[in-house]
Design an enzyme around this catalytic site. Structure first.
Site, PDB file in Angstrom:
ATOM      1  N   ARG A  23       9.532  37.443  50.187  1.00 26.85           N
ATOM      2  CA  ARG A  23      10.363  36.268  49.883  1.00 26.85           C
ATOM      3  C   ARG A  23      11.812  36.461  50.299  1.00 26.85           C
ATOM      4  O   ARG A  23      12.560  35.510  50.430  1.00 26.85           O
ATOM      5  CB  ARG A  23      10.326  35.972  48.377  1.00 26.85           C
ATOM      6  CG  ARG A  23       8.950  35.691  47.828  1.00 26.85           C
ATOM      7  CD  ARG A  23       8.957  35.704  46.328  1.00 26.85           C
ATOM      8  NE  ARG A  23       9.305  37.044  45.856  1.00 26.85           N
ATOM      9  CZ  ARG A  23       9.665  37.330  44.615  1.00 26.85           C
ATOM     10  NH1 ARG A  23       9.740  36.380  43.710  1.00 26.85           N
ATOM     11  NH2 ARG A  23       9.949  38.567  44.264  1.00 26.85           N
ATOM     12  N   GLU A  28      21.158  43.862  42.720  1.00 23.43           N
ATOM     13  CA  GLU A  28      22.009  44.114  41.560  1.00 23.43           C
ATOM     14  C   GLU A  28      23.422  44.316  42.091  1.00 23.43           C
ATOM     15  O   GLU A  28      23.638  45.137  42.979  1.00 23.43           O
ATOM     16  CB  GLU A  28      21.554  45.368  40.817  1.00 23.43           C
ATOM     17  CG  GLU A  28      20.207  45.231  40.158  1.00 23.43           C
ATOM     18  CD  GLU A  28      19.780  46.494  39.426  1.00 23.43           C
ATOM     19  OE1 GLU A  28      20.513  47.508  39.456  1.00 23.43           O
ATOM     20  OE2 GLU A  28      18.701  46.469  38.827  1.00 23.43           O
ATOM     21  N   ASP A  42      35.461  34.822  37.728  1.00 26.47           N
ATOM     22  CA  ASP A  42      34.742  34.959  38.994  1.00 26.47           C
ATOM     23  C   ASP A  42      35.101  33.789  39.890  1.00 26.47           C
ATOM     24  O   ASP A  42      35.165  32.644  39.426  1.00 26.47           O
ATOM     25  CB  ASP A  42      33.225  34.945  38.771  1.00 26.47           C
ATOM     26  CG  ASP A  42      32.698  36.247  38.208  1.00 26.47           C
ATOM     27  OD1 ASP A  42      33.381  36.849  37.361  1.00 26.47           O
ATOM     28  OD2 ASP A  42      31.603  36.657  38.604  1.00 26.47           O
ATOM     29  N   ARG A  53      42.235  35.987  55.006  1.00 26.55           N
ATOM     30  CA  ARG A  53      42.723  35.593  53.682  1.00 26.55           C
ATOM     31  C   ARG A  53      43.437  36.810  53.122  1.00 26.55           C
ATOM     32  O   ARG A  53      42.841  37.854  52.922  1.00 26.55           O
ATOM     33  CB  ARG A  53      41.569  35.186  52.777  1.00 26.55           C
ATOM     34  CG  ARG A  53      40.937  33.874  53.172  1.00 26.55           C
ATOM     35  CD  ARG A  53      39.920  33.440  52.124  1.00 26.55           C
ATOM     36  NE  ARG A  53      39.265  32.215  52.517  1.00 26.55           N
ATOM     37  CZ  ARG A  53      39.646  30.997  52.140  1.00 26.55           C
ATOM     38  NH1 ARG A  53      40.688  30.849  51.350  1.00 26.55           N
ATOM     39  NH2 ARG A  53      38.999  29.933  52.546  1.00 26.55           N
ATOM     40  N   HIS A  56      46.710  39.516  49.417  1.00 30.37           N
ATOM     41  CA  HIS A  56      47.219  38.934  48.172  1.00 30.37           C
ATOM     42  C   HIS A  56      47.318  39.951  47.036  1.00 30.37           C
ATOM     43  O   HIS A  56      46.506  40.858  46.937  1.00 30.37           O
ATOM     44  CB  HIS A  56      46.302  37.783  47.721  1.00 30.37           C
ATOM     45  CG  HIS A  56      46.170  36.715  48.741  1.00 30.37           C
ATOM     46  ND1 HIS A  56      44.986  36.042  48.958  1.00 30.37           N
ATOM     47  CD2 HIS A  56      47.056  36.194  49.625  1.00 30.37           C
ATOM     48  CE1 HIS A  56      45.159  35.154  49.919  1.00 30.37           C
ATOM     49  NE2 HIS A  56      46.409  35.228  50.342  1.00 30.37           N
ATOM     50  N   LYS A  65      39.419  43.894  41.161  1.00 32.15           N
ATOM     51  CA  LYS A  65      38.430  43.004  41.766  1.00 32.15           C
ATOM     52  C   LYS A  65      37.199  43.783  42.196  1.00 32.15           C
ATOM     53  O   LYS A  65      37.298  44.947  42.579  1.00 32.15           O
ATOM     54  CB  LYS A  65      39.009  42.319  43.011  1.00 32.15           C
ATOM     55  CG  LYS A  65      40.209  41.446  42.738  1.00 32.15           C
ATOM     56  CD  LYS A  65      40.792  40.901  44.030  1.00 32.15           C
ATOM     57  CE  LYS A  65      42.019  40.057  43.736  1.00 32.15           C
ATOM     58  NZ  LYS A  65      42.720  39.674  44.955  1.00 32.15           N
ATOM     59  N   HIS A 112      44.986  42.703  48.513  1.00 32.49           N
ATOM     60  CA  HIS A 112      43.633  42.579  49.049  1.00 32.49           C
ATOM     61  C   HIS A 112      43.557  41.428  50.035  1.00 32.49           C
ATOM     62  O   HIS A 112      44.182  40.382  49.847  1.00 32.49           O
ATOM     63  CB  HIS A 112      42.621  42.333  47.920  1.00 32.49           C
ATOM     64  CG  HIS A 112      41.268  41.970  48.438  1.00 32.49           C
ATOM     65  ND1 HIS A 112      40.784  40.680  48.397  1.00 32.49           N
ATOM     66  CD2 HIS A 112      40.332  42.728  49.049  1.00 32.49           C
ATOM     67  CE1 HIS A 112      39.585  40.669  48.947  1.00 32.49           C
ATOM     68  NE2 HIS A 112      39.283  41.893  49.349  1.00 32.49           N
ATOM     69  N   TYR A 125      34.286  37.161  44.274  1.00 31.39           N
ATOM     70  CA  TYR A 125      35.253  38.074  43.673  1.00 31.39           C
ATOM     71  C   TYR A 125      35.046  38.073  42.160  1.00 31.39           C
ATOM     72  O   TYR A 125      35.073  37.021  41.547  1.00 31.39           O
ATOM     73  CB  TYR A 125      36.697  37.599  43.856  1.00 31.39           C
ATOM     74  CG  TYR A 125      37.153  37.132  45.191  1.00 31.39           C
ATOM     75  CD1 TYR A 125      38.188  37.791  45.849  1.00 31.39           C
ATOM     76  CD2 TYR A 125      36.624  35.991  45.790  1.00 31.39           C
ATOM     77  CE1 TYR A 125      38.667  37.333  47.059  1.00 31.39           C
ATOM     78  CE2 TYR A 125      37.095  35.536  47.007  1.00 31.39           C
ATOM     79  CZ  TYR A 125      38.115  36.214  47.639  1.00 31.39           C
ATOM     80  OH  TYR A 125      38.592  35.756  48.838  1.00 31.39           O
ATOM     81  N   LYS A 160      50.745  30.048  53.242  1.00 28.75           N
ATOM     82  CA  LYS A 160      51.193  31.150  52.387  1.00 28.75           C
ATOM     83  C   LYS A 160      51.029  32.502  53.093  1.00 28.75           C
ATOM     84  O   LYS A 160      51.910  33.360  53.015  1.00 28.75           O
ATOM     85  CB  LYS A 160      50.385  31.113  51.083  1.00 28.75           C
ATOM     86  CG  LYS A 160      50.652  32.245  50.121  1.00 28.75           C
ATOM     87  CD  LYS A 160      49.902  32.010  48.821  1.00 28.75           C
ATOM     88  CE  LYS A 160      48.941  33.108  48.542  1.00 28.75           C
ATOM     89  NZ  LYS A 160      48.249  32.989  47.268  1.00 28.75           N
ATOM     90  N   ASP A 161      49.914  32.675  53.785  1.00 28.93           N
ATOM     91  CA  ASP A 161      49.650  33.957  54.433  1.00 28.93           C
ATOM     92  C   ASP A 161      50.464  34.157  55.710  1.00 28.93           C
ATOM     93  O   ASP A 161      50.643  35.288  56.163  1.00 28.93           O
ATOM     94  CB  ASP A 161      48.155  34.111  54.706  1.00 28.93           C
ATOM     95  CG  ASP A 161      47.348  34.198  53.416  1.00 28.93           C
ATOM     96  OD1 ASP A 161      47.953  34.396  52.340  1.00 28.93           O
ATOM     97  OD2 ASP A 161      46.120  34.068  53.481  1.00 28.93           O
TER      98      ASP A 161
END
Length: 171
Positions: A23, A28, A42, A53, A56, A65, A112, A125, A160-161
């Site tokens: 399938r 985990e 989350d 991205r 930050h 995180k 990050h 995250y 912003k970045d």
């Protein structure tokens, strides 16, 4: 699940368990007994190819995180901005995909960010602290002192970045 430390103290690779059958797979992702941290929040992001991205960080109410890729492949980067750290200004990067049998733990005090390497990326995250908009800031993705070896010269960036601060700001 197992934890692997890397060459910057605090960063960890969480070796996950994946179970495959006809399938697909079951994975985990996180167990509290491995990293004793209260994760309150989350979030997920979706990005297209060549989007960076980050990098930050929240200067107040810093976040730890756990990064897991749900779809696609990214180059994930953490930069040590802990003022008294022996590795201040150093970075660690790794490639993570939806097929990877690991997630990336980043403690408080690190900037990050990531680059989407596939056509589309969905990144999950787990965060130890809620968003604190007033203290959000960005380290310049091309900082000349940090010297991250990004495999791209002209990424797609948010407003912003595009105006990230240099490493000196965080000293």
């Amino acid at each position: 699940m197992k934890i692997k430390n890397v060459n910057i103290a605090g960063l960890k690779i969480i070796k996950t368990k994946m179970f495959f059958d006809n399938r697909g797979f079951f994975k985990e992702v996180f167990k509290n007994n491995l990293i004793k941290k209260n994760f309150k929040f989350d979030v997920m992001s979706s990005s297209k190819k060549n989007v960076i991205r980050g990098l930050h960080i929240q200067t107040k109410k810093p976040q730890a995180k756990v990064i897991t890729v749900v779809l696609g492949k990214i180059m994930d980067v953490a930069v040590d901005l802990r003022k008294n750290s022996k590795t201040f200004g150093k970075y660690y990067s790794l490639i993570i995909s939806d097929k990877s049998e690991y997630s990336f733990y980043i403690p408080e005090g690190f900037a990050h960010g990531f680059l989407c390497l596939s056509n589309k990326c969905i990144v999950h995250y787990k965060c130890s602290e809620y968003r604190h908009k007033e203290s959000e800031t960005t380290l310049d993705w091309r900082d000349q002192e940090v010297k991250i070896k990004w495999p791209i010269k002209k990424p797609i960036l948010s407003k912003k970045d595009k105006i990230g601060k240099n490493l000196e700001f965080f000293r």
